[in-house]
Design a protein around this motif. Structure first.
Motif, PDB file in Angstrom:
ATOM      1  N   TYR A  72       9.265   4.959   7.187  1.00  0.00           N
ATOM      2  CA  TYR A  72       7.923   3.755   5.658  1.00  0.00           C
ATOM      3  C   TYR A  72       9.443   2.186   5.212  1.00  0.00           C
ATOM      4  CZ  TYR A  72       5.214   7.455   4.908  1.00  0.00           C
ATOM      5  OH  TYR A  72       3.827   8.845   4.683  1.00  0.00           O
ATOM      6  N   HIS A  73      10.673   2.912   5.419  1.00  0.00           N
ATOM      7  CA  HIS A  73      11.773   1.844   5.078  1.00  0.00           C
ATOM      8  C   HIS A  73      11.472   0.245   6.096  1.00  0.00           C
ATOM      9  CE1 HIS A  73      14.197   1.681   9.337  1.00  0.00           C
ATOM     10  NE2 HIS A  73      14.575   1.297   8.840  1.00  0.00           N
ATOM     11  N   GLY A  74      10.933  -0.300   4.681  1.00  0.00           N
ATOM     12  CA  GLY A  74      11.211  -1.651   5.463  1.00  0.00           C
ATOM     13  C   GLY A  74       9.478  -1.548   5.824  1.00  0.00           C
ATOM     14  N   ARG A  75       8.249  -1.205   5.424  1.00  0.00           N
ATOM     15  CA  ARG A  75       7.036  -1.165   5.686  1.00  0.00           C
ATOM     16  C   ARG A  75       6.956  -1.379   4.216  1.00  0.00           C
ATOM     17  NH1 ARG A  75       6.596   0.063  11.141  1.00  0.00           N
ATOM     18  NH2 ARG A  75       8.247   0.653  11.924  1.00  0.00           N
ATOM     19  N   SER A  76       5.150  -1.669   4.317  1.00  0.00           N
ATOM     20  CA  SER A  76       4.054  -1.958   3.072  1.00  0.00           C
ATOM     21  C   SER A  76       2.937  -1.278   3.129  1.00  0.00           C
ATOM     22  CB  SER A  76       4.111  -3.463   2.925  1.00  0.00           C
ATOM     23  OG  SER A  76       4.450  -3.830   2.384  1.00  0.00           O
ATOM     24  N   TRP A  77       2.407  -0.234   2.754  1.00  0.00           N
ATOM     25  CA  TRP A  77       1.215   0.858   3.283  1.00  0.00           C
ATOM     26  C   TRP A  77      -0.331   0.334   2.486  1.00  0.00           C
ATOM     27  CZ3 TRP A  77       1.532   7.109   1.902  1.00  0.00           C
ATOM     28  CH2 TRP A  77       0.315   7.106   2.190  1.00  0.00           C
ATOM     29  N   LEU A  78      -0.940  -0.318   2.871  1.00  0.00           N
ATOM     30  CA  LEU A  78      -2.016  -1.212   2.726  1.00  0.00           C
ATOM     31  C   LEU A  78      -3.532  -0.151   2.552  1.00  0.00           C
ATOM     32  CD1 LEU A  78      -2.338  -3.463   5.570  1.00  0.00           C
ATOM     33  CD2 LEU A  78      -0.677  -4.001   3.389  1.00  0.00           C
ATOM     34  N   TRP A  79      -3.741   0.021   0.958  1.00  0.00           N
ATOM     35  CA  TRP A  79      -5.090   0.401   0.571  1.00  0.00           C
ATOM     36  C   TRP A  79      -6.008  -0.416   0.362  1.00  0.00           C
ATOM     37  CZ3 TRP A  79      -1.288   1.167  -4.122  1.00  0.00           C
ATOM     38  CH2 TRP A  79       0.550   1.696  -3.763  1.00  0.00           C
ATOM     39  N   LYS A  80      -7.216   0.519   0.103  1.00  0.00           N
ATOM     40  CA  LYS A  80      -8.117  -0.152  -0.485  1.00  0.00           C
ATOM     41  C   LYS A  80      -8.589  -1.560  -1.225  1.00  0.00           C
ATOM     42  CE  LYS A  80     -13.106   0.815  -1.235  1.00  0.00           C
ATOM     43  NZ  LYS A  80     -13.880   1.690  -2.125  1.00  0.00           N
ATOM     44  N   ASP A  81      -7.833  -1.009  -2.317  1.00  0.00           N
ATOM     45  CA  ASP A  81      -7.568  -2.082  -3.792  1.00  0.00           C
ATOM     46  C   ASP A  81      -5.844  -2.252  -4.103  1.00  0.00           C
ATOM     47  OD1 ASP A  81     -10.050  -2.260  -4.277  1.00  0.00           O
ATOM     48  OD2 ASP A  81     -10.452  -0.330  -4.299  1.00  0.00           O
ATOM     49  N   GLY A  82      -5.321  -2.558  -3.133  1.00  0.00           N
ATOM     50  CA  GLY A  82      -3.946  -2.803  -2.790  1.00  0.00           C
ATOM     51  C   GLY A  82      -2.537  -2.013  -1.912  1.00  0.00           C
ATOM     52  N   ALA A  83      -1.735  -2.358  -2.099  1.00  0.00           N
ATOM     53  CA  ALA A  83      -0.561  -1.813  -1.593  1.00  0.00           C
ATOM     54  C   ALA A  83       1.018  -1.291  -1.977  1.00  0.00           C
ATOM     55  CB  ALA A  83       0.023  -2.862  -0.539  1.00  0.00           C
ATOM     56  N   GLY A  84       1.896  -0.976  -1.412  1.00  0.00           N
ATOM     57  CA  GLY A  84       2.782  -0.244  -1.822  1.00  0.00           C
ATOM     58  C   GLY A  84       3.913  -0.670  -0.788  1.00  0.00           C
TER      59      GLY A  84
END
Length: 172
Positions: free
Chosen positions: A50-62
């Motif tokens: 996870y570190h330094g990464r983005s989790w892309l979602w249907k309507d957003g991202a973390g």
């Protein structure tokens, strides 16, 4: 306030239990049994995922920042913009959590979200705590339907988060 808090909580978790996870469960009915007998990921393994990464979602991202393990996110669930700022952390055995304050037009509320991870052979399983179902999260070699394919190196959050934050603070 209870309805408002529930709305913000849904915004906070909406992207994490997406169609990919549900479809993975439906396509692999034996996932739960395999995950139960799998070994929890170590703290080091989780940080590497996870570190330094983005989790892309249907309507957003973390975004899971490597610096001070800051967690930031944005969402447009049901067309309503919101953003979050907080921290992410890992715990043994095999759990990733993030605690963030979610901001929306109606106000702000804090949310804690956790995912458990287990590994068996070349498969990493994941489930949302406390009531989620195990699903295949990551395989080696990678498959196109792996949820981990939505986790990308880099920050895919900050620019959109700043626009949402500005819009919410201006009342538009």
């Amino acid at each position: 306030m209870t309805k408002f808090r529930a709305l913000l909580m849904m915004c906070a978790i909406s992207g994490f239990v997406g169609a990919g996870a549900i479809n993975a469960d439906a396509a692999q009915p034996k996932t739960s049994g395999a995950a139960q007998s799998a070994a929890p990921l170590t703290t080091d393994e989780l940080v590497k995922l996870y570190h330094g990464r983005s989790w892309l979602w249907k309507d957003g991202a973390g975004y899971f920042s490597a610096k001070q393990r800051r967690f930031t996110a944005w969402s447009r669930e049901s067309g309503s913009p919101s953003y979050a700022d907080g921290r992410w952390f890992v715990t043994d055995p095999g759990k990733l959590c993030f605690k963030a304050k979610w901001h929306a037009r109606e106000g702000a509320a804090s949310a804690l979200t956790c995912f458990s991870h287990r590994k068996k052979g070349r498969v990493v399983f994941q489930k949302r705590e406390p009531d989620g179902e195990w699903y295949v999260f990551k395989t080696t070699p990678a498959r196109t339907r792996d949820e981990y394919g939505k986790i990308r190196p880099g920050n895919y959050v900050s620019a959109r988060l700043k626009r949402i934050e500005a819009r919410l603070s201006s009342g538009k």
